[in-house]
Structures are given as C-alpha cells and as structure tokens.
Design a protein around this motif. Structure first.
Motif, PDB file in Angstrom:
ATOM      1  N   ARG A 128       0.818  -1.212   0.000  1.00 28.27           N
ATOM      2  CA  ARG A 128       0.000   0.000   0.000  1.00 28.27           C
ATOM      3  C   ARG A 128       0.852   1.263   0.000  1.00 28.27           C
ATOM      4  O   ARG A 128       0.683   2.142  -0.828  1.00 28.27           O
ATOM      5  CB  ARG A 128      -0.924   0.017   1.221  1.00 28.27           C
ATOM      6  N   ASP A 129       1.782   1.373   0.989  1.00 25.22           N
ATOM      7  CA  ASP A 129       2.552   2.593   1.170  1.00 25.22           C
ATOM      8  C   ASP A 129       3.801   2.265   1.980  1.00 25.22           C
ATOM      9  O   ASP A 129       4.082   1.087   2.291  1.00 25.22           O
ATOM     10  CB  ASP A 129       1.721   3.675   1.864  1.00 25.22           C
ATOM     11  N   ILE A 130       4.531   3.295   2.369  1.00 21.00           N
ATOM     12  CA  ILE A 130       5.780   3.077   3.088  1.00 21.00           C
ATOM     13  C   ILE A 130       5.537   2.437   4.449  1.00 21.00           C
ATOM     14  O   ILE A 130       6.333   1.612   4.908  1.00 21.00           O
ATOM     15  CB  ILE A 130       6.560   4.408   3.235  1.00 21.00           C
ATOM     16  N   ALA A 131       4.433   2.801   5.115  1.00 24.45           N
ATOM     17  CA  ALA A 131       4.149   2.213   6.430  1.00 24.45           C
ATOM     18  C   ALA A 131       3.942   0.702   6.313  1.00 24.45           C
ATOM     19  O   ALA A 131       4.393  -0.071   7.172  1.00 24.45           O
ATOM     20  CB  ALA A 131       2.917   2.875   7.045  1.00 24.45           C
ATOM     21  N   HIS A 132       3.271   0.282   5.261  1.00 26.03           N
ATOM     22  CA  HIS A 132       3.052  -1.150   5.020  1.00 26.03           C
ATOM     23  C   HIS A 132       4.391  -1.868   4.804  1.00 26.03           C
ATOM     24  O   HIS A 132       4.640  -2.950   5.372  1.00 26.03           O
ATOM     25  CB  HIS A 132       2.146  -1.308   3.792  1.00 26.03           C
ATOM     26  N   VAL A 133       5.268  -1.252   4.002  1.00 29.15           N
ATOM     27  CA  VAL A 133       6.581  -1.852   3.728  1.00 29.15           C
ATOM     28  C   VAL A 133       7.429  -1.900   4.999  1.00 29.15           C
ATOM     29  O   VAL A 133       8.097  -2.901   5.284  1.00 29.15           O
ATOM     30  CB  VAL A 133       7.304  -1.062   2.620  1.00 29.15           C
ATOM     31  N   GLU A 134       7.420  -0.817   5.779  1.00 29.42           N
ATOM     32  CA  GLU A 134       8.222  -0.766   6.999  1.00 29.42           C
ATOM     33  C   GLU A 134       7.815  -1.850   7.989  1.00 29.42           C
ATOM     34  O   GLU A 134       8.673  -2.536   8.561  1.00 29.42           O
ATOM     35  CB  GLU A 134       8.085   0.606   7.656  1.00 29.42           C
ATOM     36  N   ALA A 135       6.512  -2.005   8.204  1.00 24.77           N
ATOM     37  CA  ALA A 135       6.045  -2.994   9.174  1.00 24.77           C
ATOM     38  C   ALA A 135       6.445  -4.404   8.747  1.00 24.77           C
ATOM     39  O   ALA A 135       6.917  -5.210   9.564  1.00 24.77           O
ATOM     40  CB  ALA A 135       4.526  -2.890   9.334  1.00 24.77           C
TER      41      ALA A 135
END
Length: 417
Positions: free
Chosen positions: A369-376
């Motif tokens: 979805r976005d950077i937060a999704h990738v980071e988690a």
C-alpha cells in the motif's frame, strides 16, 4: 541553560546556615542535615548535603570546581559546540558557497530540509542555525522565508508533472519497459494523452527510466572525479573470519500504491546479519545515513565501543560517495570502500542478501500500500531473517547463532590469553 531549582535561593542559603548553627547539637553532620531538611520541607537530605558541599567549594574550604568555574566551562563548551556546528554546516553547504551567484530559493529550501535534523558537531543544526550561517556567507534566507516556501505546496506545473509521471511510468511498465522517449510519446498519443515529446523526455529522466538500446548495454556516465572516490578495499573478496570486519550496504526499490519506496540495508559479511535498515520515499543521503546509524546503534547496544579496523563497502552510488556519508564513516574511524563502476559483482554479497529480501518478502507478499506497510513487513522479516532463517552458507545456522558462537570463541581466547 541549567534547569532552575524548585527550591528558592533564599531557602537554600537559610538551610545551609541552619545546619552550621545546629551542628553541635547533633552527633554528626548527617544527623543535623536530616533534622534541618525535615524542618524546612526539603525532599531529600542528600539535596541539602549537596548545597553545603557547593558552598564549601565556592568558599575555598574544600577542593573542587566552583560554581563560577562550572558556569564558565559550560559557556565555553557551548561556544565550542556552536563553532563545530557552524563549521559542519559550511562544509555541507560548500557547493552553494563555491558558486558566484546566489542559488535558487528552492535549492536552499531543499538543503535546509535535508540537513535541519542533523547533529554533526554535537548540536542539532536546526533551521535558524543553518539560516544564520548561510546568511553570514552571502546566502541570505530568513527562517520565515524557509517555512513559507516549504509549506507553499507544489506549483501548477509540478502538480501536472506528478500526474504525468504516474501515466508515463504505468504506460512504460505496460510496454515491458522497452520503449524510449519517442515511442513512448507516440504510445501516449495513441492512448489519447495530449503531451509534448520534450515533456516525456524530461519526466523519463526524472523517473530514471529509459528504453532498450540495441547492441551493447550503455553504461551510465561516471561524471565524478576518480580520485575523490574511496578505493575498493574488498575486490570481490567478501569472506571474513569474524564479525565487524566487513559491513556491506546497498538499497533497493519497492513499488507501492503511493509511489516508490526505497529500502536500504547494512549487513555483516561474516554473519550475514542485518544490522541496520531504513525505508524512505526519496533516494537521498539521509536514507543511507540513517541506515548506518542504526547499524552503529545495534553494535553499541551489544557492547561495541570502537569500530577501528572495520571496512564499510558499497557500490559507487552518489548517496554512498557523498561528503556527509564519508565524513560520518571517518568520525567512527571506519574505512570506506567503494566498488568499481560498471562491475556487476563489486557488491555482490549485499545484492544477494537484498535478493533474498525481494524474493522472500516483497515479491511474495505484495502488493504494497505505502511506506508504512513496507516498513512494518520489513521489520518482521529482518527479525525472522536474523534469528530464525537458516543459511546454507552458514552451515545451516542463523546469523544470530553464528555471532553468538563467534563472541564465545573470542571471549574464550581472550580469557586464555
């Protein structure tokens, strides 16, 4: 500025005098201190004892640094830290100050945004400090001007460019990444998009995409001076005999619904452990600097106190050869190593590790979805990779197990010595 005391100055002076007056009425000074502290509502007798010792030092009755000397030392340390900060800001802004003409406001705003959170020299740079240093060297910009320009938002052209970038990149992807600017422009016209060819060429350059070139693959131009880039201290020999002898670093791209996300890593060549990682939406020096800082923090948390003798190896990317990154390595006495340009194997270990990341996480569990999704998801993968994933190159051990064995072996040797 020191934190103000919650006790008034008059109360502190009175308490010290009272202890001197009632000292002979008690078996010890500590008993007198406890008595006076209770009478005056001082929370801890130790607080009162500290006031007494400070008065004795200031009066010359006890050796130590007086209050006046301590304040002077603080002032000198502060001035020294401010001078170091100004010097670091000037070094980072050397590109601006070298030119004869004043740089554009957009470039200055971008520089301040990229560096305002740095703390080289001991103090956080901050917007006001950077503006003051730049103004003293002929590049004047007020903090209010910076905030106004930063919050102004995108211009009409920049907004159009962002919309076109999505269309151009999507069309280029649909055409299997083979079309150059001219044919991609023709395809967009066929699809009903009214756009100039020069706009397609410009935005393709900004996106970093190009078409297939017939014949030999064109290598990117190496515009930097060769002597300014650190030497290749590894020369494809990545095998090491213990931890913290060689770190390798690289970054990769992850496509999300909100745009590209860049993920950087630092690996220990001996144990294959992920020491630091960072995700960002821009491919800039802070991306790899933050990744390096996390690796240093990881080792310091485990007891490392110095990094002399460690080699940090990367490819010849501009973020790794930047002044800020190489100076940070020098601050920690880490030897920088940069692979040769155009060599597919100059950083093969880091690329292999990142290949595992793409295969085991990004390609397997997307779309993102976005950077937060990738980071988690990356945080979960790194924890699993370091502590649970077995590696054939490590005799089917995990990176954490390899490091534990290495630490135990060297501790035993040190104890025997």
């Amino acid at each position: 500025m020191a934190r103000p005391s919650k006790y008034p100055a008059e109360l502190r002076e009175r308490a010290v005098r009272m202890v001197a007056e009632v000292r002979d009425d008690h078996p010890s000074e500590l008993a007198a201190i406890r008595h006076v502290a209770g009478l005056l509502g001082i929370g801890s007798p130790e607080t009162l004892r500290t006031w007494i010792r400070r008065r004795e030092i200031d009066a010359g009755e006890r050796p130590g640094v007086t209050t006046e000397q301590a304040e002077e030392n603080k002032r000198l340390k502060r001035e020294n830290a401010e001078l170091r900060r100004a010097n670091e800001i000037l070094k980072a802004a050397s590109g601006f100050l070298r030119g004869r003409a004043r740089p554009a406001t957009e470039a200055i705003v971008r520089f301040i945004t990229d560096h305002k959170d740095r703390a080289d020299g001991g103090l956080r740079w901050g917007v006001e400090s950077i503006c003051a240093v730049l103004a003293s060297h002929g590049v004047g910009i007020a903090p209010s001007t910076y905030y106004d320009a930063r919050d102004r938002g995108l211009s009409a052209r920049e907004q159009r460019d962002e919309r076109w970038k999505d269309i151009i990149f999507t069309t280029w992807e649909k055409q299997r990444r083979r079309l150059g600017a001219r044919k991609l422009w023709l395809r967009l016209r066929r699809d009903g998009h009214s756009i100039a060819r020069v706009t397609v060429e410009r935005l393709m350059r900004e996106l970093g995409v190009s078409g297939v070139i017939r014949g030999g693959r064109k290598k990117p131009a190496d515009t930097g001076e060769r002597q300014t880039r650190p030497a290749d201290l590894v020369d494809r020999h990545f095998r090491r005999f213990r931890t913290d002898q060689l770190w390798v670093a690289d970054f990769t791209y992850v496509w999300t619904w909100t745009g590209w996300v860049y993920v950087a890593f630092v690996f220990d060549a001996y144990s294959r452990r992920v020491l630091g990682w960072r995700a960002a939406t821009s491919m800039a020096t802070p991306l790899v600097l933050d990744c390096l800082e996390m690796a240093l923090f990881t080792r310091r948390r485990e007891g490392a106190t110095r990094f002399a003798g460690l080699t940090h190896h990367t490819d010849a990317g501009s973020v790794y050869t930047s002044i800020a990154f190489t100076e940070r390595l020098a601050d920690e006495h880490i030897d920088p190593s940069v692979g040769s340009v155009g060599d597919a194997y100059d950083n093969s270990l880091a690329e292999s590790q990142i290949g595992l990341y793409k295969s085991e996480l990004i390609h397997l569990e997307g779309p993102w979805r976005d950077i937060a999704h990738v980071e988690a998801a990356t945080a979960e993968w790194v924890s699993w990779f370091n502590t649970e994933r077995m590696h054939s190159s490590l005799d089917d051990l995990t990176p954490s197990e390899v490091e534990q064995i290495d630490y135990a072996r060297h501790q035993s040797l040190e104890t025997a010595a």
